[in-house]
Scaffold this active site. Sequence first.
Site, PDB file in Angstrom:
ATOM      1  N   LYS A  42       0.857  -1.185   0.000  1.00 15.06           N
ATOM      2  CA  LYS A  42       0.000   0.000   0.000  1.00 15.06           C
ATOM      3  C   LYS A  42       0.893   1.235   0.000  1.00 15.06           C
ATOM      4  O   LYS A  42       1.946   1.257   0.662  1.00 15.06           O
ATOM      5  CB  LYS A  42      -0.885  -0.032   1.254  1.00 15.06           C
ATOM      6  CG  LYS A  42      -1.938   1.054   1.331  1.00 15.06           C
ATOM      7  CD  LYS A  42      -2.801   0.868   2.589  1.00 15.06           C
ATOM      8  CE  LYS A  42      -3.914   1.904   2.682  1.00 15.06           C
ATOM      9  NZ  LYS A  42      -4.768   1.680   3.875  1.00 15.06           N
ATOM     10  N   SER A  78      -9.753  -0.751   7.158  1.00 17.04           N
ATOM     11  CA  SER A  78      -9.187  -0.581   5.816  1.00 17.04           C
ATOM     12  C   SER A  78      -8.431  -1.787   5.259  1.00 17.04           C
ATOM     13  O   SER A  78      -8.023  -1.774   4.099  1.00 17.04           O
ATOM     14  CB  SER A  78      -8.264   0.637   5.783  1.00 17.04           C
ATOM     15  OG  SER A  78      -9.034   1.819   5.766  1.00 17.04           O
ATOM     16  N   SER A  95      -9.608   1.687   2.892  1.00 16.16           N
ATOM     17  CA  SER A  95      -8.738   2.467   2.029  1.00 16.16           C
ATOM     18  C   SER A  95      -7.709   1.630   1.270  1.00 16.16           C
ATOM     19  O   SER A  95      -7.111   2.128   0.325  1.00 16.16           O
ATOM     20  CB  SER A  95      -8.007   3.508   2.875  1.00 16.16           C
ATOM     21  OG  SER A  95      -7.177   2.871   3.825  1.00 16.16           O
TER      22      SER A  95
END
Lengths: 510, 502
Positions: free
Chosen positions: A84, A183, A159
């Site tokens: 990420k 997330s 996210s």
Amino acid sequence: MTGTSSDLTRVDVAGLSRLLSSGEVSAVEVTRAHLDRIAADDGRLGAYLHVEDDAALAAAAAVDQARATGAELGPLAGVPVALKDLVVTEGVPTTSGSKILEGWRPPYSATVATRLAEAGTVLLGKTNMDEFAMGSSTENSAYQVTRNPWDTDRIPGGSSGGSSAAVAGHLAPWSIGTDTGGSIRQPAAVTGLVGHKPTYGSVSRYGLIAFSSSLDQAGPMARTVLDAAVMHEVIGGHDPRDSTSIDTPLARLADAAREGAAGDLRGVRVGVVRELGGEGHTDGYEPGVLVRTREAIEVLASLGAEVTEVSCPSFDLALPAYYLIAPSEASSNLARYEGVRFGLRAGDDGSRDLDEVMAITREQGFGPEVKRRIILGTYALSSGYYDAYYGQAQKVRTLITRDFGAAFADVDVLVSPTTPTVAFPIGTRVDDPIAMYAADLCTLPASLAGLPAISVPSGLSDGLPVGLQVMAPALADERCYRVAAALEAAQDAARGHRLLDELGTPAGAA
Amino acid sequence: MTSTADRLVEFDEVLTRYEPVIGLETHVELGTASKMFCGCATTFGAEPNTHTCPVCLGMPGSLPVANAAAIEATIKIGLALGCRIANWSRFARKNYFYPDIPKGFQTSQYDEPLCVAGHLDVEVDGTTHRVEIERVHLEEDTGKNLHVGGATGRIHGADHSLIDFNRAGIPLVEIVTRPVPGAGRLAPEVARAYVTELREIVQALGVSDVRMEQGSLRCDVNISLNPVGDLEWGTRTETKNVNSLRSVERAVRFEMRRQAAVLDSGGRIVQETRHFHEDTGTTSSGRSKEEATDYRYFPEPDLVPLAPDADWIEKLRAELPELPAARRTRLQQEWGISGTEMTWLANAGALGLVEQTVAAGASPGDARKWWLGDLARRANEAGTELGELAVTPAQVAELVRLVNEGTINDGLARQVLDGVLAGQGDPAQVVEAQGLAVMGESDELVAAVEAAIAGAPDVIAKVKAGKVQALGALVGAVMKTTRGKADAPTVKRMLEERVLGS
């Protein structure tokens, strides 16, 4: 499982490890297969913000060379991984999904990135995300929309939506996500992946771009429970660079996953949280999600688990408490982005003073959701409001922790749907923050209490994945892996294949 | 803004109508090897931005780890000031935007400081004043701004600014007093004595070099005035960055005189930050605190609370060195001097030097004579501190020994000192190299004495006529021809033998 490079992208990490260790495939072949797949398919999915390409091939070649010289390599040497884009990587662009960090090449690496590199994994690239991890759909990325491989008109969750889309879309065998209010778990759930949020303090936060420091945790997103446990063992454990890192040895997580897969849950007490989709608490939950959840719980019972219903009344307060605590900490964490030392600097044309340049930089560099939360958090911390908002929210946090404590006196794990709905269509909630926030309804309590929680696939509803959340007491992450692996194994066996196998290779990508 | 325009009331007159209340916030940069929350070095004077890392630069993703040595040093300061050490303490974020705080907040302590409720007694003019300590807490220093292109070095009018982050993150202890009423006309001296004593304590603890000129000890001075007899205190101003002991005293004095003038004219004191100007001894208005920044303090989530173990605190308490006040009492007795003499020594910063000189063999009287006399004068002329002079206590002790043995006299000793200060070696080496030893009854001295007699028949006549004291002129002449190396009593005896035949 040999042959064409397109096959290699469908092999899970346990399989890749076998192929690499036995020399059946080279690390370069594995990496090239994934890079080819990314080149072919990421235009459609938008999972990656940055692909390492040559650097990844060079790293893979180095692994192959080391293996050729007879060096002792770990089981993950040559396995590719995606991170990420809030995991800080030395020399590799790291934006946290924000324009304000466009072009920043960090001078250091996160502990998580370093540990993965030391295990010999190969960095494929950095995945898209909601700006500063604020969002549940990845639509808040300042760069691009990421699409759900199950239905490209739908969101991949957020996210960590780039990480979920990359792994579900076979553009990476596994990835690192981060979870502040859900997330990792929510994007895993809506893309048919396994995603685990570790106990707060059990994975180092050093080098994770902070959203809400008291909640942020990095964790694995993978296609199987075993893969997730293996990754957790690589990245977890004490780190002296993170003061909130817990100095205790990790439990044997991969063993717990293997034990769970054997299918015996006798003696395991499972509590079903009434407030998360139970009787009288079904508003906002899709019926299909509740059906899959019920079936999954029946599977656990059929494996010998003792199932009871548990009430945690203060969980109803989790959403408002979270949306005070996280924005408050974020308003402070994001103060460093003012254009002086790194990232974007706007408006510095020689005519404006420092305050103006800072203001213009932040005005241009942050997106609307980030601004909304900075304003919210600044307000909640203000003199005269602190007690009513931030202080009160911290008390709610204590109540939630107590509810967990009371529940875990009677049960070993708690279960719930991971998210109230399946993946929703892109664009349907962007203008309604409250509806967007509701996607985290089930994941917030464990976040606020700092507890481990995993999302494991529990089937499809209207052709879209549903996830079951399994929560455990602090530092009992192994229970999550054990119960999740039991469900996974039983459902895979009943189905005859993995859920993700129902997601075919897109035309033209092979 | 222009401080020169401030009307001032004469100091003595201020006290006829007003009573001052003072308060001090003192920042001490700790002398730990590494910074507060990272491993960077703390050495002063390095090339700008060379002692930095992702943590002290506030890079995204970086995290703080508290420096255990700094926590220990803070607790020691707290213990030396008689504070209660909290068994639960937390860092907090003080949020505000300024480029010299890299994270957009300063990691400090707010409502849960490490040490609370202590005191420090200071002596001024033979009276003891108790200064209550409200809190001692630990925080990190900011970077240093350099404003380039303006006339004043201030941001106003500057062309651009540079920031040096070497200082950012150096551990900083803040010591906050409670308001000190009742000092009256002694308020400026009490303020100075407090900072002086605090500096001595920190020095004795060995936790900081407390060099005000390098900014490792910095003072903010709060002052308010209230009409004599009023129960309520007046509105205070906070004068920032008062960076020498003398300035502390001057800042208090100036603010008392300025505020009295404002109040006399029916004005009101604005609660504000003021800047002290070393050159003029005046203060000028900074930012108003009445529209104060809201720092939005909240507990620092990246650090765990501090819960110092009670046994550890007791161990630190037991290990505290002898503190300055106790040491002064002891030395005063050992040296047999008065309290006033002790105060002089302390105020001159000569206490440690004298003590070391005595330890090196000199008598307390001789040691005091040299440090408070000749050496103090030289330090004063050079505009430096006594301790900065290029002479060691051991060298002073050696000088004293050479005088007492008769190898040199006081006059020669001063010449020897010149040599030592010029880096020519220890006193004995200088004596040897420059031939500065007192002359015995050598041929050279005999010749000088006889030449003096031969050259002054008129003086000889007077002496023989009974005016014996006229020989003094001849002694002076001999001393001159021998460039001070002769021993004056010896010369006098030799002259008497030759002129009077005794």
